[in-house]
Enzyme design. Structure first.
Site, PDB file in Angstrom:
ATOM      1  N   GLU A  16       0.825  -1.198   0.000  1.00  0.00           N
ATOM      2  CA  GLU A  16       0.000   0.000   0.000  1.00  0.00           C
ATOM      3  C   GLU A  16       0.860   1.249   0.000  1.00  0.00           C
ATOM      4  OE1 GLU A  16      -3.430   0.171   1.910  1.00  0.00           O
ATOM      5  OE2 GLU A  16      -3.820  -1.946   1.583  1.00  0.00           O
ATOM      6  N   CYS A  42       3.087   8.431   1.391  1.00  0.00           N
ATOM      7  CA  CYS A  42       3.357   7.480   2.473  1.00  0.00           C
ATOM      8  C   CYS A  42       3.709   6.116   1.866  1.00  0.00           C
ATOM      9  CB  CYS A  42       2.107   7.398   3.360  1.00  0.00           C
ATOM     10  SG  CYS A  42       2.268   6.253   4.725  1.00  0.00           S
ATOM     11  N   CYS A  90       3.502  -6.738   8.869  1.00  0.00           N
ATOM     12  CA  CYS A  90       4.421  -6.265   9.914  1.00  0.00           C
ATOM     13  C   CYS A  90       4.462  -7.301  11.035  1.00  0.00           C
ATOM     14  CB  CYS A  90       3.956  -4.925  10.470  1.00  0.00           C
ATOM     15  SG  CYS A  90       5.134  -4.195  11.633  1.00  0.00           S
ATOM     16  N   CYS A 106       1.564  -4.299  17.112  1.00  0.00           N
ATOM     17  CA  CYS A 106       0.949  -3.270  17.957  1.00  0.00           C
ATOM     18  C   CYS A 106      -0.558  -3.533  17.984  1.00  0.00           C
ATOM     19  CB  CYS A 106       1.259  -1.885  17.403  1.00  0.00           C
ATOM     20  SG  CYS A 106       3.022  -1.585  17.268  1.00  0.00           S
ATOM     21  N   CYS A 147      -3.151  -1.531  15.594  1.00  0.00           N
ATOM     22  CA  CYS A 147      -2.796  -1.323  14.187  1.00  0.00           C
ATOM     23  C   CYS A 147      -3.323  -2.439  13.293  1.00  0.00           C
ATOM     24  CB  CYS A 147      -1.277  -1.234  14.067  1.00  0.00           C
ATOM     25  SG  CYS A 147      -0.701  -1.117  12.366  1.00  0.00           S
ATOM     26  N   GLU A 166       7.684  -2.188   9.354  1.00  0.00           N
ATOM     27  CA  GLU A 166       8.602  -1.514  10.265  1.00  0.00           C
ATOM     28  C   GLU A 166       9.930  -1.325   9.512  1.00  0.00           C
ATOM     29  OE1 GLU A 166       8.937   0.071  13.392  1.00  0.00           O
ATOM     30  OE2 GLU A 166      10.876   0.196  12.417  1.00  0.00           O
ATOM     31  N   SER A 191       7.355   6.217  17.272  1.00  0.00           N
ATOM     32  CA  SER A 191       5.970   5.969  17.683  1.00  0.00           C
ATOM     33  C   SER A 191       5.945   5.733  19.189  1.00  0.00           C
ATOM     34  CB  SER A 191       5.411   4.746  16.946  1.00  0.00           C
ATOM     35  OG  SER A 191       5.309   5.026  15.577  1.00  0.00           O
ATOM     36  N   CYS A 210      -3.559   6.408   8.861  1.00  0.00           N
ATOM     37  CA  CYS A 210      -2.519   5.727   9.635  1.00  0.00           C
ATOM     38  C   CYS A 210      -3.060   4.449  10.265  1.00  0.00           C
ATOM     39  CB  CYS A 210      -2.048   6.596  10.795  1.00  0.00           C
ATOM     40  SG  CYS A 210      -1.233   8.073  10.311  1.00  0.00           S
TER      41      CYS A 210
HETATM   42  N1  SAH Z   1       5.932   0.701  11.744  1.00  0.00           N
HETATM   43  C1  SAH Z   1       6.254   2.060  11.863  1.00  0.00           C
HETATM   44  C2  SAH Z   1       5.716   2.908  10.730  1.00  0.00           C
HETATM   45  C3  SAH Z   1       4.315   2.573  10.237  1.00  0.00           C
HETATM   46  S1  SAH Z   1       3.001   2.911  11.354  1.00  0.00           S
HETATM   47  C4  SAH Z   1       5.792   2.614  13.203  1.00  0.00           C
HETATM   48  O1  SAH Z   1       5.040   1.939  13.887  1.00  0.00           O
HETATM   49  O2  SAH Z   1       6.227   3.696  13.563  1.00  0.00           O
HETATM   50  C5  SAH Z   1       2.845   4.681  11.214  1.00  0.00           C
HETATM   51  C6  SAH Z   1       2.170   5.343  12.386  1.00  0.00           C
HETATM   52  O3  SAH Z   1       0.786   4.976  12.444  1.00  0.00           O
HETATM   53  C7  SAH Z   1       2.752   4.949  13.746  1.00  0.00           C
HETATM   54  O4  SAH Z   1       3.041   6.091  14.500  1.00  0.00           O
HETATM   55  C8  SAH Z   1       1.634   4.155  14.399  1.00  0.00           C
HETATM   56  O5  SAH Z   1       1.685   4.288  15.806  1.00  0.00           O
HETATM   57  C9  SAH Z   1       0.413   4.779  13.792  1.00  0.00           C
HETATM   58  N2  SAH Z   1      -0.786   3.940  13.826  1.00  0.00           N
HETATM   59  C10 SAH Z   1      -0.855   2.598  13.716  1.00  0.00           C
HETATM   60  N3  SAH Z   1      -2.144   2.199  13.760  1.00  0.00           N
HETATM   61  C11 SAH Z   1      -2.902   3.299  13.890  1.00  0.00           C
HETATM   62  C12 SAH Z   1      -4.314   3.538  13.948  1.00  0.00           C
HETATM   63  N4  SAH Z   1      -5.190   2.545  13.872  1.00  0.00           N
HETATM   64  N5  SAH Z   1      -4.743   4.813  14.067  1.00  0.00           N
HETATM   65  C13 SAH Z   1      -3.859   5.835  14.101  1.00  0.00           C
HETATM   66  N6  SAH Z   1      -2.528   5.677  14.029  1.00  0.00           N
HETATM   67  C14 SAH Z   1      -2.044   4.422  13.923  1.00  0.00           C
HETATM   68 FE1  SF4 Z   2       3.942  -2.464  12.603  1.00  0.00          FE
HETATM   69 FE2  SF4 Z   2       3.956   0.203  12.908  1.00  0.00          FE
HETATM   70 FE3  SF4 Z   2       1.626  -1.157  12.812  1.00  0.00          FE
HETATM   71 FE4  SF4 Z   2       3.211  -1.377  14.950  1.00  0.00          FE
HETATM   72  S1  SF4 Z   2       2.180   0.482  14.226  1.00  0.00           S
HETATM   73  S2  SF4 Z   2       2.212  -3.076  13.878  1.00  0.00           S
HETATM   74  S3  SF4 Z   2       5.229  -1.297  14.008  1.00  0.00           S
HETATM   75  S4  SF4 Z   2       3.114  -0.970  11.164  1.00  0.00           S
END
Ligand code: SAH
Ligand code: SF4
Length: 428
Positions: free
Chosen positions: A123, A185, A192, A196, A199, A244, A298, A419
């Site tokens: 994506e 982006c 991943c 988290c 996510c 990541e 993050s 995000c």
């Molecule tokens: N893996 C990396 C980069 C991709 S995620 C990381 O985690 O930093 C990019 C951003 O989206 C991160 O700051 C993450 O905390 C945020 N994110 C993930 N899931 C989300 C959601 N459901 N709503 C808002 N932000 C989210």
């Molecule tokens: Fe992976 Fe970033 Fe999503 Fe965490 S927030 S699961 S590191 S993509």
């Protein structure tokens, strides 16, 4: 609502060091693909094929500046050479946009097909006007603004004349508006492994690392679609899509170097976001400034207890270890470290959380800013989006504590482009 105590097995994370070599194997599985190689590597391939080294530079121009996708269309090479290279199995092999989802707010989400991905897509998201995520972190635009009106290049001056002739109106104004401004982006992995809790990408699990060419290919494919003119249009790149980046370090940095050297982008217009992979941050801190993007962490929680619940990786690399790894980075003038903070209703968005975050950020002593992100919902994830009042109150606490704080606009929520919503959702 707090998630139940986390008790999953973290062993999957043990082998995922920042220098994970799994990536290279994919790159080498097709050694006749041109896209992804820099000018030097292209030159070496051409020499091996009995051609002069400067053919490498011609190829790099064709692939990364002219964005040509077929070997036969690279007319700077003699036809006979193109035919011979094709007969030997050489091909461009760039990623291509397979599907486009358009949001009411102008955001576009793409499924990008990897060249030999056996149907695998990743994506990529294009946000016209950006999402305010880069505000206040020392990007070029701000540097120019703080130094007054940018000086005009000869190319700009041409544009100015063209625009003013066309409209017979205030030319400087037209000159400004004739540029594109957007944030792109980019994904670094398919899925991943970090898991988290909030996510959607985590739900996919880890599928594979993208190669440097596949990461940079997303950029070129979207630049092509929007006819981006490098050096004129203001496009910020954020490595915040699926995956990541610091668990695919070599390919991620390979893509960064390609984009800087061959495409002509500036590292000050790139931001990489990590969930806090400490070995990756340490390697990143040692990168030369000309190839080092800006860094976003993050953070997402005010302390280790809450962070470990919503980001189990925090048990391996807790907050203090992340801050210690960030500290040696030699920041550029006006550059700040971004702390991203996802607001989860009643989990991380309470006034006491805001106060704790303010103390934490100040205690680091780093030039920092905070990007607040109201949680974007996804199927099967049991959190709630924070109330607008809670978001505003949170922001105010940080601002009052003297911390530059921005609210990231949710872009493209209706097409699952915001995000944390990237999961190759095909329903649009
Ligand atoms: N893996 C990396 C980069 C991709 S995620 C990381 O985690 O930093 C990019 C951003 O989206 C991160 O700051 C993450 O905390 C945020 N994110 C993930 N899931 C989300 C959601 N459901 N709503 C808002 N932000 C989210
Ligand atoms: Fe992976 Fe970033 Fe999503 Fe965490 S927030 S699961 S590191 S993509």
């Amino acid at each position: 609502m707090l998630t139940p105590a986390v008790s999953e097995d973290l062993s999957q994370l043990v082998h995922l060091e920042a220098s994970d070599p799994a990536d290279g194997s994919q790159a080498s599985s097709d050694n006749r693909r041109l896209f992804g190689l820099d000018a030097e590597a292209l030159a070496a391939r051409m020499v091996a094929a009995g051609e002069p080294a400067w053919r490498g530079r011609q190829l790099a121009e064709a692939l990364y500046r002219q964005r040509i996708t077929e070997l036969d269309a690279i007319t700077t090479l003699p036809k006979i050479l193109r035919q011979r290279l094709a007969a030997e199995g050489w091909h461009v092999g760039r990623s291509a946009i397979a599907q486009v989802f358009q949001s009411v707010d102008g955001t576009e989400r793409y499924l990008v097909q990897c060249p030999d991905g056996y149907g695998l897509t990743v994506e990529t998201v294009w946000m016209p006007e950006g999402d305010d995520g880069e505000s206040g972190d020392g990007s070029n635009a701000e540097i120019l603004q703080s130094q007054g009106t940018p000086s005009l290049t000869p190319q700009d001056a041409n544009l100015l004349t063209r625009d003013s002739r066309a409209a017979g109106a205030n030319s400087l104004h037209l000159f400004e508006t004739s540029r594109q401004k957007a944030t792109l982006c980019i994904s670094s992995q398919v899925g991943c492994a970090v898991n988290c809790r909030f996510c959607l990408t985590a739900k996919l699990g880890f599928q594979r690392n993208l190669t440097a060419g596949e990461i940079a290919g997303q950029v070129i494919a979207v630049f092509d679609r929007h006819a981006v003119e490098v050096g004129r249009d203001r496009v910020n790149l954020v490595f915040m899509g699926m995956g990541e980046p610091f668990l695919n370090y070599d390919n991620f940095m390979g893509a960064v170097r390609l984009l800087i050297r061959e495409v002509g982008l500036s590292p000050q217009r790139m931001t990489v976001s990590t969930s806090g992979i400490v070995p990756g941050i340490k390697r990143f801190a040692a990168e030369p400034p000309e190839f080092r993007p800006k860094l976003a962490i993050s953070l997402n929680a005010p302390n280790d207890a809450i962070r470990s619940e919503i980001m189990p990786i925090n048990r391996k690399w807790p907050i203090e270890s992340i801050v210690a790894a960030v500290r040696p980075i030699k920041l550029r003038p006006r550059e700040r470290i971004t702390f991203e903070y996802v607001l989860l209703d009643s989990v991380t968005d309470r006034p006491k959380d805001a106060q704790e975050v303010a103390r934490l950020v100040r205690r680091t002593g780093l030039p920092a800013k905070v990007n607040l992100i109201a949680w974007n919902p996804g199927p099967g994830i049991h959190y709630s989006t924070p109330l607008p009042e809670a978001v505003e109150a949170f922001r105010k606490v940080l601002i009052d504590a003297g911390i530059p704080t921005y609210l990231r606009k949710p872009r493209g929520r209706d097409i699952y482009a915001a995000c944390g919503q990237l999961k190759r959702t095909v329903e649009g």
